[in-house]
Design a protein around this motif. Structure first.
Motif, PDB file in Angstrom:
ATOM      1  N   LEU A  58       1.102  -1.640  -0.165  1.00  0.00           N
ATOM      2  CA  LEU A  58      -0.072   0.187   0.452  1.00  0.00           C
ATOM      3  C   LEU A  58       0.351   1.584   0.055  1.00  0.00           C
ATOM      4  O   LEU A  58       1.934   1.134   0.751  1.00  0.00           O
ATOM      5  CB  LEU A  58      -0.989   0.015   1.015  1.00  0.00           C
ATOM      6  CG  LEU A  58      -2.034  -0.588   1.354  1.00  0.00           C
ATOM      7  CD1 LEU A  58      -2.921  -1.048   2.887  1.00  0.00           C
ATOM      8  CD2 LEU A  58      -2.746  -0.411   0.067  1.00  0.00           C
ATOM      9  N   ILE A 172      -7.833  -4.299  -2.503  1.00  0.00           N
ATOM     10  CA  ILE A 172      -6.049  -4.008  -2.179  1.00  0.00           C
ATOM     11  C   ILE A 172      -5.930  -4.170  -4.086  1.00  0.00           C
ATOM     12  O   ILE A 172      -6.114  -5.043  -4.487  1.00  0.00           O
ATOM     13  CB  ILE A 172      -5.070  -4.822  -1.338  1.00  0.00           C
ATOM     14  CG1 ILE A 172      -6.064  -4.136   0.211  1.00  0.00           C
ATOM     15  CG2 ILE A 172      -4.511  -3.981  -1.917  1.00  0.00           C
ATOM     16  CD1 ILE A 172      -4.523  -4.704   0.370  1.00  0.00           C
ATOM     17  N   LYS A 181      -3.478   0.899  -3.942  1.00  0.00           N
ATOM     18  CA  LYS A 181      -4.765   1.584  -2.758  1.00  0.00           C
ATOM     19  C   LYS A 181      -5.516   0.613  -2.026  1.00  0.00           C
ATOM     20  O   LYS A 181      -5.496  -0.855  -3.766  1.00  0.00           O
ATOM     21  CB  LYS A 181      -5.470   2.816  -3.811  1.00  0.00           C
ATOM     22  CG  LYS A 181      -4.338   4.033  -3.902  1.00  0.00           C
ATOM     23  CD  LYS A 181      -5.469   5.072  -4.472  1.00  0.00           C
ATOM     24  CE  LYS A 181      -4.169   6.401  -4.662  1.00  0.00           C
ATOM     25  NZ  LYS A 181      -4.616   7.195  -5.227  1.00  0.00           N
TER      26      LYS A 181
END
Length: 279
Positions: A58, A172, A181
């Motif tokens: 992330l 994700i 993201k």
């Protein structure tokens, strides 16, 4: 008999000291009521590691990046700056030890081919609302922005982190705004999802295969675990001594009869699931 489901952390009416014994054996449950043993069992399936690996990425953004560089190192520099959503899935699968499950056709950067791989091995699920609500964390979800639900029209891919209901998934994804993201997606743009055969497709077998076979005369920590589980199954006559004695054997046989397996007094691959109540 009332039960506590150790795998899912769902608490039904318990016998007086069952939860206490489970705490002694496996530690404190988490906020969702799941005991550490259950987390370990789930981890054997591989979905946990897959999601954890995706979470580590992330915030990764731009290209080239660590994901495209690794893919390009195997398949050529043309991939350094290419669309990288499926390269990200490939990266997470490889780094979590799930390549065989998540990549049934090998490394993928082209999403329609990856979806076809899942269909070819019989692990493809359509993107209808009802089907999406049956998705699981760790599933690989494919998107078609044109909402045709056609594999050849798939544009994008991610990994399911959470099923929200109503045809919605928390995911994700790599290469969304050129970054990794979290997103929330609805069934309208979900073409379908692939269900990886994490842990070879049967986490129960994988888990119990790693546990020893125990019988009368054995000693040690695993025997203590058996005795604790027997106590949690209303066999208060058993004590956690670490020695597989006559009392332990008699209790094992009783639990085996209750669980519908051969009452031979041996704790092996058919009896461990009965004791753990994961069958």
């Amino acid at each position: 008999m009332d039960e506590v489901d150790v795998h899912y952390g769902v608490h039904h009416a318990t016998e007086p000291d069952e939860e206490q014994i489970l705490r002694e054996l496996y530690g404190e449950p988490d906020a969702a009521g799941v005991f550490p043993a259950a987390r370990l069992i789930s981890a054997a399936a591989g979905a946990t590691e897959m999601i954890d690996e995706a979470r580590k990425s992330l915030g990764t953004s731009g290209r080239p990046n660590a994901i495209t560089k690794e893919y390009a190192s195997r398949h050529g520099d043309d991939f350094l700056r290419a669309a990288w959503c499926d390269m990200a899935v490939t990266y997470w699968a490889r780094h979590s030890g799930n390549a065989d499950a998540v990549l049934p056709g090998g490394d993928r950067a082209y999403t329609p081919w990856h979806a076809e791989d899942f269909r070819n091995v019989g692990r493809w699920h359509a993107g209808t609302t009802a089907s999406v609500d049956q998705a699981k964390p760790g599933d690989i979800v494919f998107f078609d922005w044109g909402a045709t639900n056609t594999i050849s029209a798939i544009d994008h891919v991610g990994v399911v982190e959470k099923v929200l209901g109503g045809g919605r998934l928390q995911t994700i994804e790599g290469n969304t705004d050129d970054a990794v993201k979290r997103r929330v997606r609805g069934s309208g743009v979900i073409a379908g999802y692939g269900r990886p055969a994490y842990g070879g497709g049967n986490w129960t077998e994988d888990m119990v295969r790693k546990l020893p076979e125990l019988s009368k005369g054995d000693t040690g920590e695993h025997v203590e675990s058996v005795q604790g589980l027997l106590m949690a199954r209303s066999h208060s006559e058993v004590r956690m001594t670490g020695t597989f004695d006559d009392t332990t054997e008699a209790a094992v046989k009783a639990v085996q009869r209750w669980g519908g397996v051969e009452d031979d007094g041996i704790v092996g691959p058919k009896t461990w699931p009965v004791l753990l109540r994961v069958h």
